[in-house]
Design a protein around this motif. Sequence first.
Motif, PDB file in Angstrom:
ATOM      1  N   ASP A 190       0.851  -1.182   0.000  1.00  0.00           N
ATOM      2  CA  ASP A 190       0.000   0.000   0.000  1.00  0.00           C
ATOM      3  C   ASP A 190       0.895   1.243   0.000  1.00  0.00           C
ATOM      4  O   ASP A 190       1.604   1.491   0.975  1.00  0.00           O
ATOM      5  N   PRO A 191       0.918   2.049  -1.098  1.00  0.00           N
ATOM      6  CA  PRO A 191       1.812   3.212  -1.123  1.00  0.00           C
ATOM      7  C   PRO A 191       1.402   4.309  -0.138  1.00  0.00           C
ATOM      8  O   PRO A 191       2.194   5.169   0.197  1.00  0.00           O
ATOM      9  N   TYR A 192       0.161   4.279   0.361  1.00  0.00           N
ATOM     10  CA  TYR A 192      -0.296   5.318   1.283  1.00  0.00           C
ATOM     11  C   TYR A 192      -0.167   4.895   2.748  1.00  0.00           C
ATOM     12  O   TYR A 192      -0.530   5.641   3.644  1.00  0.00           O
ATOM     13  N   ALA A 193       0.317   3.715   2.969  1.00  0.00           N
ATOM     14  CA  ALA A 193       0.466   3.237   4.338  1.00  0.00           C
ATOM     15  C   ALA A 193       1.628   3.957   5.011  1.00  0.00           C
ATOM     16  O   ALA A 193       2.587   4.367   4.355  1.00  0.00           O
ATOM     17  N   PRO A 194       1.569   4.146   6.332  1.00  0.00           N
ATOM     18  CA  PRO A 194       2.701   4.786   7.014  1.00  0.00           C
ATOM     19  C   PRO A 194       3.925   3.887   6.946  1.00  0.00           C
ATOM     20  O   PRO A 194       3.813   2.672   6.785  1.00  0.00           O
TER      21      PRO A 194
END
Length: 179
Positions: A26-30
């Motif tokens: 997931d590129p938006y995950a922290p």
Amino acid sequence: MQPGNPGQDPYGQQPNDPTAPQPPHDPYAPPPAAPYGQQPTSGQPYGQPAPGQPPYGQPPQDPYGAPQAPYGQQQPYGAPTYPNAGYPQAQGQNNTLGLVSMILGIASIPLVCCVYLGIPVGIAAVVTGYLAKQKVAQGQANNAGQAKAGLICGAVGVGLGILLLLLNIIGSFSLPTEP
């Protein structure tokens, strides 16, 4: 491996299988936490500067709050800049005469043996060395050592050339020999 569990590691670790399907990224995950509970060196989350530090692209500041100029630009209060910082620079340097004088002076010494070519080359070295020493005295050049070396070597070349010429003239007059 234990004989009863062929796919299980005895210490409870699963073997790494590069052919096993990986979970989607997931590129938006922290960003993942640092291993073993370590924090980044600044103590801040990734990509954020520590308190009191300017963000990237901002000029650094000295402890007293005055901004510092980037390298190569004039700093306040006449502080030295990055290129040759702290070293005095001669204005209008013209060091070619001293260099030419030194080269001609060094070359004049072995050229004495070649058809007396060392005499005119030595004279040229003495003249250019003298002119170079004048430029050094006026502050237009800073290579007094090269000018002095050109003067000395040129004078030695001229002196050796004249000495060799005189020895050849004297040697050409042969004393009469008795039979």
